[in-house]
Design a protein around this motif. Structure first.
Motif, short mmCIF file in Angstrom:
data_model
loop_
_atom_site.label_atom_id
_atom_site.label_comp_id
_atom_site.label_asym_id
_atom_site.label_seq_id
_atom_site.Cartn_x
_atom_site.Cartn_y
_atom_site.Cartn_z
N VAL A 1 19.88 -79.67 6.58
CA VAL A 1 19.96 -78.21 6.79
C VAL A 1 21.40 -77.91 7.21
N ALA A 2 22.11 -77.07 6.44
CA ALA A 2 23.53 -76.81 6.72
C ALA A 2 23.72 -75.71 7.76
N GLY A 3 22.69 -75.45 8.54
CA GLY A 3 22.86 -74.49 9.65
C GLY A 3 21.99 -73.26 9.49
N ALA A 4 22.11 -72.40 10.49
CA ALA A 4 21.51 -71.07 10.35
C ALA A 4 22.31 -70.32 9.30
N ASP A 5 21.69 -69.32 8.70
CA ASP A 5 22.33 -68.61 7.60
C ASP A 5 23.46 -67.72 8.12
N ILE A 6 24.68 -68.05 7.72
CA ILE A 6 25.85 -67.36 8.27
C ILE A 6 25.90 -65.90 7.79
N GLY A 7 25.48 -65.69 6.54
CA GLY A 7 25.44 -64.31 6.03
C GLY A 7 24.52 -63.45 6.87
N ALA B 1 17.38 -61.95 19.84
CA ALA B 1 16.03 -62.06 19.26
C ALA B 1 15.98 -63.21 18.25
N TRP B 2 17.05 -63.37 17.49
CA TRP B 2 17.15 -64.45 16.50
C TRP B 2 17.11 -65.80 17.21
N GLY B 3 17.88 -65.91 18.29
CA GLY B 3 17.89 -67.16 19.07
C GLY B 3 16.52 -67.45 19.65
N LYS B 4 15.87 -66.42 20.17
CA LYS B 4 14.55 -66.63 20.78
C LYS B 4 13.54 -67.09 19.74
N GLY C 1 32.69 -68.34 16.31
CA GLY C 1 32.64 -67.30 17.34
C GLY C 1 31.30 -67.16 18.04
N ILE C 2 30.43 -68.17 17.90
CA ILE C 2 29.11 -68.12 18.56
C ILE C 2 28.86 -69.45 19.29
N THR C 3 27.74 -69.50 20.00
CA THR C 3 27.33 -70.77 20.62
C THR C 3 26.22 -71.37 19.78
N ALA D 1 21.23 -72.89 -1.01
CA ALA D 1 22.07 -72.57 0.16
C ALA D 1 22.10 -73.77 1.11
N LEU D 2 21.98 -74.96 0.55
CA LEU D 2 21.98 -76.20 1.34
C LEU D 2 20.95 -76.15 2.47
N ASN D 3 19.82 -75.47 2.19
CA ASN D 3 18.69 -75.37 3.11
C ASN D 3 19.03 -74.60 4.40
N GLY E 1 22.62 -71.96 19.20
CA GLY E 1 21.62 -71.03 19.73
C GLY E 1 20.19 -71.44 19.53
N PHE E 2 19.98 -72.60 18.90
CA PHE E 2 18.61 -73.09 18.71
C PHE E 2 18.41 -74.38 19.53
N GLY E 3 18.93 -74.38 20.76
CA GLY E 3 18.68 -75.50 21.67
C GLY E 3 19.75 -76.58 21.67
N1 CO8 Z 1 24.62 -70.29 5.83
C1 CO8 Z 1 24.54 -69.63 4.64
N2 CO8 Z 1 24.87 -70.22 3.44
C2 CO8 Z 1 25.29 -71.51 3.48
C3 CO8 Z 1 25.40 -72.22 4.68
C4 CO8 Z 1 25.03 -71.58 5.90
N3 CO8 Z 1 25.03 -72.18 7.09
N4 CO8 Z 1 25.87 -73.46 4.38
C5 CO8 Z 1 26.05 -73.49 3.04
N5 CO8 Z 1 25.70 -72.32 2.49
C6 CO8 Z 1 25.75 -71.94 1.07
C7 CO8 Z 1 27.16 -71.62 0.63
O1 CO8 Z 1 27.53 -70.33 0.99
C8 CO8 Z 1 27.06 -71.84 -0.86
O2 CO8 Z 1 26.45 -70.72 -1.44
P1 CO8 Z 1 27.06 -70.10 -2.83
O3 CO8 Z 1 26.89 -71.19 -3.83
O4 CO8 Z 1 26.21 -68.92 -3.07
O5 CO8 Z 1 28.49 -69.81 -2.55
C9 CO8 Z 1 26.07 -72.98 -0.99
O6 CO8 Z 1 25.38 -73.04 0.26
C10 CO8 Z 1 26.74 -74.32 -1.21
O7 CO8 Z 1 27.69 -74.50 -0.17
P2 CO8 Z 1 29.22 -74.92 -0.45
O8 CO8 Z 1 29.66 -74.46 -1.79
O9 CO8 Z 1 30.02 -74.49 0.73
O10 CO8 Z 1 29.06 -76.52 -0.49
P3 CO8 Z 1 30.16 -77.59 -0.10
O11 CO8 Z 1 29.60 -78.91 -0.49
O12 CO8 Z 1 31.49 -77.22 -0.63
O13 CO8 Z 1 30.26 -77.53 1.51
C11 CO8 Z 1 29.39 -77.46 3.75
C12 CO8 Z 1 29.17 -77.90 2.28
C13 CO8 Z 1 30.54 -78.25 4.36
C14 CO8 Z 1 28.10 -77.78 4.50
C15 CO8 Z 1 29.69 -75.94 3.78
O14 CO8 Z 1 28.71 -75.26 3.01
C16 CO8 Z 1 29.65 -75.37 5.17
O15 CO8 Z 1 30.61 -75.55 5.92
N6 CO8 Z 1 28.56 -74.67 5.52
C17 CO8 Z 1 28.43 -74.04 6.81
C18 CO8 Z 1 28.13 -75.05 7.87
C19 CO8 Z 1 28.03 -74.39 9.22
O16 CO8 Z 1 29.00 -73.90 9.76
N7 CO8 Z 1 26.82 -74.42 9.80
C20 CO8 Z 1 26.56 -73.84 11.09
C21 CO8 Z 1 26.18 -72.42 10.98
S1 CO8 Z 1 26.03 -71.64 12.57
C22 CO8 Z 1 24.51 -72.13 13.11
O17 CO8 Z 1 23.84 -72.89 12.51
C23 CO8 Z 1 24.07 -71.51 14.39
C24 CO8 Z 1 22.68 -71.99 14.76
C25 CO8 Z 1 22.13 -71.26 15.93
C26 CO8 Z 1 22.10 -69.79 15.74
C27 CO8 Z 1 21.33 -69.14 16.82
C28 CO8 Z 1 21.91 -67.85 17.22
C29 CO8 Z 1 21.16 -67.22 18.34
#
Ligand code: CO8
Length: 258
Positions: A60-66, A78-81, A135-137, A22-24, A139-141
């Motif tokens: 790390v490609a972010g927090a887990d969107i799912g 609570a997640w942000g905290k 649609g979010i801010t 999941a790209l970490n 959230g981890f600083g």
């Molecule tokens: N969350 C969950 N799964 C992810 C994420 C993520 N952030 N990023 C990548 N993955 C997964 C993909 O779903 C995919 O899984 P699967 O193979 O099962 O479909 C796998 O990783 C590989 O990803 P891609 O196929 O999309 O790889 P690409 O090389 O085509 O694309 C990208 C790479 C450009 C990085 C693309 O994966 C992407 O755009 N990822 C999301 C990036 C993103 O928007 N990150 C920010 C998320 S929001 C956040 O981090 C908020 C933080 C603070 C929250 C606090 C709240 C209080």
């Protein structure tokens, strides 16, 4: 395989976020593993921590969107905290930390990198806070640390537009301190970590404390803190060792953290 791995190489600890499928991306289990791993670090034996991501593509490609897709207001807060408490723990380690940004550092990944003292990046790294597009801010600083690191105008531009930037632009705006070819990144990071580890540990820790705490207050308070920390280094075994060596025109003995 552990979700966060700790490898100790001499006085350097290398923390690897290990969820490459999941790209970490940071889900609850990864954050918990990071939190627990930080608690195990022996900051008396270690002199520098490196944080990196597993696999060739991503820091790390972010927090887990799912995981975030179904959260309520209360769950989101609570997640942000929790995330913030983990990143603050990392930021407040007494010893220096280096983010080895080997690929995507988006959202929570960019925020993780910004919680480290120094960021070194691969030419393939990409940085950004894409949250407002989801649609979010941040959230981890992210709103706080990015504004402090690169200034409020540039931080607002990047956060409001959700524009991702490549390593050369991150270097130009001071978000990272150096950029290397991907195959050279870890060697360069370890070289810097070794160099830090070779300096007097009490003095290095005092410098980190002076900079981090000094930036929270006004300059007079920061200068007063610096004076106090400077005084605390005088009389240490390491200070006596290094200054005697200088005066006697010989290399100092290895520093001992005392
Ligand atoms: N969350 C969950 N799964 C992810 C994420 C993520 N952030 N990023 C990548 N993955 C997964 C993909 O779903 C995919 O899984 P699967 O193979 O099962 O479909 C796998 O990783 C590989 O990803 P891609 O196929 O999309 O790889 P690409 O090389 O085509 O694309 C990208 C790479 C450009 C990085 C693309 O994966 C992407 O755009 N990822 C999301 C990036 C993103 O928007 N990150 C920010 C998320 S929001 C956040 O981090 C908020 C933080 C603070 C929250 C606090 C709240 C209080």
């Amino acid at each position: 395989m552990a979700l966060v791995e700790l490898e100790v190489k001499g006085q350097i600890g290398i923390l690897t976020i290990n969820r490459p499928e999941a790209l970490n991306a940071l889900n609850g289990d990864v954050l918990k593993a990071l939190d627990e791993t930080l608690d195990t670090l022996d900051c008396n034996a270690l002199r520098c921590i490196v944080v990196t991501g597993s696999g060739p593509k991503s820091f790390v490609a972010g927090a887990d969107i799912g995981a975030m897709s179904t959260m309520t207001h209360e769950e989101g807060e609570a997640w942000g905290k929790f995330g913030n408490s983990v990143f603050r723990k990392l930021e407040q380690l007494p010893i220096p930390t280096i983010a080895a940004v080997n690929g995507f550092a988006l959202g929570g990944g960019c925020e993780l990198a910004m919680s480290c003292d120094i960021r070194l990046a691969s030419e393939k790294a990409m940085f950004g806070q894409p949250e407002v597009g989801l649609g979010i801010t941040p959230g981890f600083g992210g709103t706080q640390r990015m504004a402090r690191l690169i200034g409020p105008g540039k931080a607002k531009e990047l956060i409001f537009t959700a524009r991702n930037i490549k390593a050369p632009e991150a270097l130009a705006i001071g978000l990272v301190q150096a950029v290397y070819p991907p195959e050279e990144l870890m060697a360069e990071v370890e070289k810097m970590a070794e160099r830090i580890a070779g300096n007097a540990p009490i003095a290095v820790r005092a410098c980190k404390k002076a900079i981090n705490e000094g930036l929270q207050g006004d300059i007079d308070a920061g200068i007063a803190l610096e004076a106090k920390l400077f005084g605390s280094c005088e009389g240490t075994k390491d200070q006596k060792n290094a200054m005697a060596a200088f005066l006697e025109k010989r290399p100092h003995d290895p520093f001992e953290n005392c």
